[in-house]
Enzyme design. Sequence first.
Site, PDB file in Angstrom:
ATOM      1  N   ASP A 167       0.830  -1.201   0.000  1.00  0.00           N
ATOM      2  CA  ASP A 167       0.000   0.000   0.000  1.00  0.00           C
ATOM      3  C   ASP A 167       0.871   1.260   0.000  1.00  0.00           C
ATOM      4  O   ASP A 167       2.070   1.199   0.262  1.00  0.00           O
ATOM      5  CB  ASP A 167      -0.925  -0.003   1.211  1.00  0.00           C
ATOM      6  CG  ASP A 167      -0.144   0.139   2.508  1.00  0.00           C
ATOM      7  OD1 ASP A 167      -0.394   1.121   3.213  1.00  0.00           O
ATOM      8  OD2 ASP A 167       0.736  -0.708   2.803  1.00  0.00           O
TER       9      ASP A 167
ATOM     10  N   GLN B 293       3.176   1.938   2.801  1.00  0.00           N
ATOM     11  CA  GLN B 293       4.239   0.955   3.001  1.00  0.00           C
ATOM     12  C   GLN B 293       4.051   0.147   4.288  1.00  0.00           C
ATOM     13  O   GLN B 293       4.995  -0.143   5.016  1.00  0.00           O
ATOM     14  CB  GLN B 293       5.614   1.644   3.017  1.00  0.00           C
ATOM     15  CG  GLN B 293       5.993   2.312   1.706  1.00  0.00           C
ATOM     16  CD  GLN B 293       7.332   2.991   1.791  1.00  0.00           C
ATOM     17  OE1 GLN B 293       7.498   3.946   2.548  1.00  0.00           O
ATOM     18  NE2 GLN B 293       8.296   2.510   1.023  1.00  0.00           N
ATOM     19  N   HIS B 294       2.791  -0.260   4.512  1.00  0.00           N
ATOM     20  CA  HIS B 294       2.490  -1.073   5.694  1.00  0.00           C
ATOM     21  C   HIS B 294       2.512  -2.565   5.379  1.00  0.00           C
ATOM     22  O   HIS B 294       2.833  -3.374   6.256  1.00  0.00           O
ATOM     23  CB  HIS B 294       1.110  -0.718   6.258  1.00  0.00           C
ATOM     24  CG  HIS B 294       1.009   0.680   6.755  1.00  0.00           C
ATOM     25  ND1 HIS B 294       0.566   1.726   5.964  1.00  0.00           N
ATOM     26  CD2 HIS B 294       1.297   1.217   7.967  1.00  0.00           C
ATOM     27  CE1 HIS B 294       0.590   2.848   6.675  1.00  0.00           C
ATOM     28  NE2 HIS B 294       1.028   2.570   7.891  1.00  0.00           N
ATOM     29  N   GLY B 295       2.113  -2.942   4.159  1.00  0.00           N
ATOM     30  CA  GLY B 295       2.060  -4.353   3.820  1.00  0.00           C
ATOM     31  C   GLY B 295       1.212  -4.600   2.597  1.00  0.00           C
ATOM     32  O   GLY B 295       0.908  -3.671   1.829  1.00  0.00           O
TER      33      GLY B 295
ATOM     34  N   LEU C 144       1.797  -4.072   8.733  1.00  0.00           N
ATOM     35  CA  LEU C 144       2.166  -3.381   9.962  1.00  0.00           C
ATOM     36  C   LEU C 144       0.955  -2.648  10.538  1.00  0.00           C
ATOM     37  O   LEU C 144       0.185  -2.027   9.791  1.00  0.00           O
ATOM     38  CB  LEU C 144       3.273  -2.360   9.671  1.00  0.00           C
ATOM     39  CG  LEU C 144       4.667  -2.898   9.371  1.00  0.00           C
ATOM     40  CD1 LEU C 144       5.483  -1.869   8.609  1.00  0.00           C
ATOM     41  CD2 LEU C 144       5.373  -3.290  10.672  1.00  0.00           C
TER      42      LEU C 144
END
Length: 805
Positions: free
Chosen positions: A613, A616-618, A625
């Site tokens: 995404d 930049q979480h997963g 994250l």
Amino acid sequence: MPALAGLRVLDFTSGFAGAIATMVLSDNGAEVIKIEPPGGDTTRAQPAHVMWHRGKRSVVLDLKQAEAAGTAVALAREADVVVENMRPGVADRLGIGQEALRAANPGLVYCSITGFGSRGPYRHIKGYEASVAARVGRFAREEGWRPSPVFFPIPVLSYGASQLATHGIMAALLARDGTGKGQWVQTSLVQAAMVYANSGWMVRVGEESTAEAPKAPWVSPHEKMAAGYQIAQGADGRWIQIASTTVRLFKAFMRVIGMEYVYDDPRFNDMPYEFPTPEERTEVLAEVRRRLGQKSLDEWMRLFEEDGNVGAEPFISTEEAISHPQYIHNGTVVEVQDPNLGPTYQIGPLTTLRDTPAEIHRPAPTLGEHTEEVVSAVASGASPWRSRNGTSPAPEPESIRYPLQGTVVLELGNHIAGPFGTTLLAELGARVIKVEPPEGDLLRRIMDASVKTIQGKESIAIDLKTERGQAILYKLVAQADVLMHNFRPGVAEKLGIGYEKIAALNPRLIYLYAASYGSSGPRAGRPAFGPALNAIAGAGQYIAGEGNPPLMSIHADPSSALGVATSALLGLSARKRTGRGQYIETTMLTSTAYALSDDFIRYEGKPPRRMPDKGQHGFHALYRLYETKDGWLFVSCPQPSEWESLCRVAGQPELAKDPRFETEKSREANDAALTDILSEALRSRTAEQWERLFLAADLACLRADGPSFKAFFVQDSSVRENGFIAQTQYVDYFEDKDDYVDFGEYWRHGNTVLFSDMEGVAGPPCGIGDHTQAILKESGYSEDEIQDLKAADVVTWGLGWAAHG
């Protein structure tokens, strides 16, 4: 005939690491039988499974049933290799553990790939890529567009473990020819993390408690890059990665963009390494990016290609990379006809062996396609498998201490991609002689990166531009088993070490060219550094997150080093059968693509790759994250069987029956809503509290903002319990110089592969020319001749730590 023809492999793995390991073995001639549970390997849900399992046979066995487990044991009796990646103890409970199978087949090489190792407090945690990355501190270190931990999507730990497993398997098979016995080989994703720690990992003995990496203020990743690694946007909005990190190459870059005038000021003569002041650095690099914005990407690439000395590449996707002319020229892209999908275009073999080339002999099997054939053959006693175990005379077992004992490797290379590959061979017991110029490997000015590539080696410093220097090398070649170099095309021939010349001196020599782009083709002569190769393999766009500007990635160098070691071992394995050496070529381009192989395949109707995404979480709500009450947690619950447990532990049991989330498909359709619900729920406790609760439910959800990798490496008890760390020292004195490196005793990574019956080697670094005199004496030179060579500047030596105790 491929290098591993006749090898029998039984594959019990599930997931990326095992799939790639046995794909490499299969491509190189091994007969691989993949044992799958009734529902199939989890990788079958991914588009790339038809590539990862090509050439294998599929047999479905429910190993929880006694009859199926008996069939597996019968197959193992006829095998050379077993590979599994179950959590410690699971294979034993199923009756296929290493003790049981090695008792049934003493010549068996049994390879285990784990997440965290077979010992220590984390051994029973599911070894998902992101779970391991979270625990060892990788997310806290990755570059990103926000200051908190950043998800890194490329499965480098799994890819690293796949190659370490192949190293262990081939090394154990080579050792078996001497001992007549197999052994248990182990590696893990944590050990792979050590491979990918390029810098910032060195810790002095006694300073373990202060090893935490400093928490610097967040700065945009484009702003804090090294001067030689600049990312800029062209006039057409497309992005380019500059990778010109030496003075000579950076000067060529500055000349092409019209900024060579900066060098008129002698204070700038050491760009890109040093600038007069931080302010002037910022000013120069801002002007660099402004100038790059004045022409389109294609215009700049034409100018860079005309010059020939500028390292630079455009950022493209992995899908686009499949059509890149250098990939096509190298044969990296191959067509495989799949019975269900039709023509597919896949990544080809990892390395090119001229005399024993790899073969993709059939497409991936359908689930259970070979069950009846194989099970019936075993039941009737007519199994086509006949192990090669015990075909070699065995000396006394104690005469072989290391897997590659007696193997001599000559390394002529710079930087990381080639030299770290031979470090991995040194850990397996090979004698690695680093042949470097009197001034040393160019990387030596960057200490921790350089130390990693010189550990466990001997150094002889020779001027190969002289005839007398070449004569010294030829004497070494006559006694060597492998020669590796990574010069740009044509340089080896100028130095008198081209393949034809060297092969005539020693026909049994494995000549390994660790190329960047390749020995020929449209990009072959260009300078190449890891970030540029990552850019055209699709890594930069992928790691940045959906819709963000691309980021620099440095995984190409360690990925390529892994490929170098794999290639050398394939060459040695082929020589075992043929008695001859050969020319082998591996490229950074191909190794980089292998780590990105989940998307390095094209066929009609292939689903688009899932991107991280924008934040930049997963990838999705169940693999990402989350911010907690006091920090960050990585939720790793990718399997449908984990869904209900997740809901219960998160305090949201009603979600399991919510129509929006009842099925895997509906959860995907409502991912944003599920993410919002879990985000709110997980803010109610600390990361440590959530970790304890999730682990108690056997869910691999771990704190992601704990110690840095550097601190984890020297402080965490699991590292020592598993033998992943070793103590050594580094003091490098230079004759006729006042300065010297005196780092003293420090902790280095231990062996990346562990053997049940043999040792690995975790040796100290070598200084420039530390072993020049000893090697010359061994080669037959008298003391007078050695001193004459020194006086003539043909050789040199320092006074390294070995000489000073």
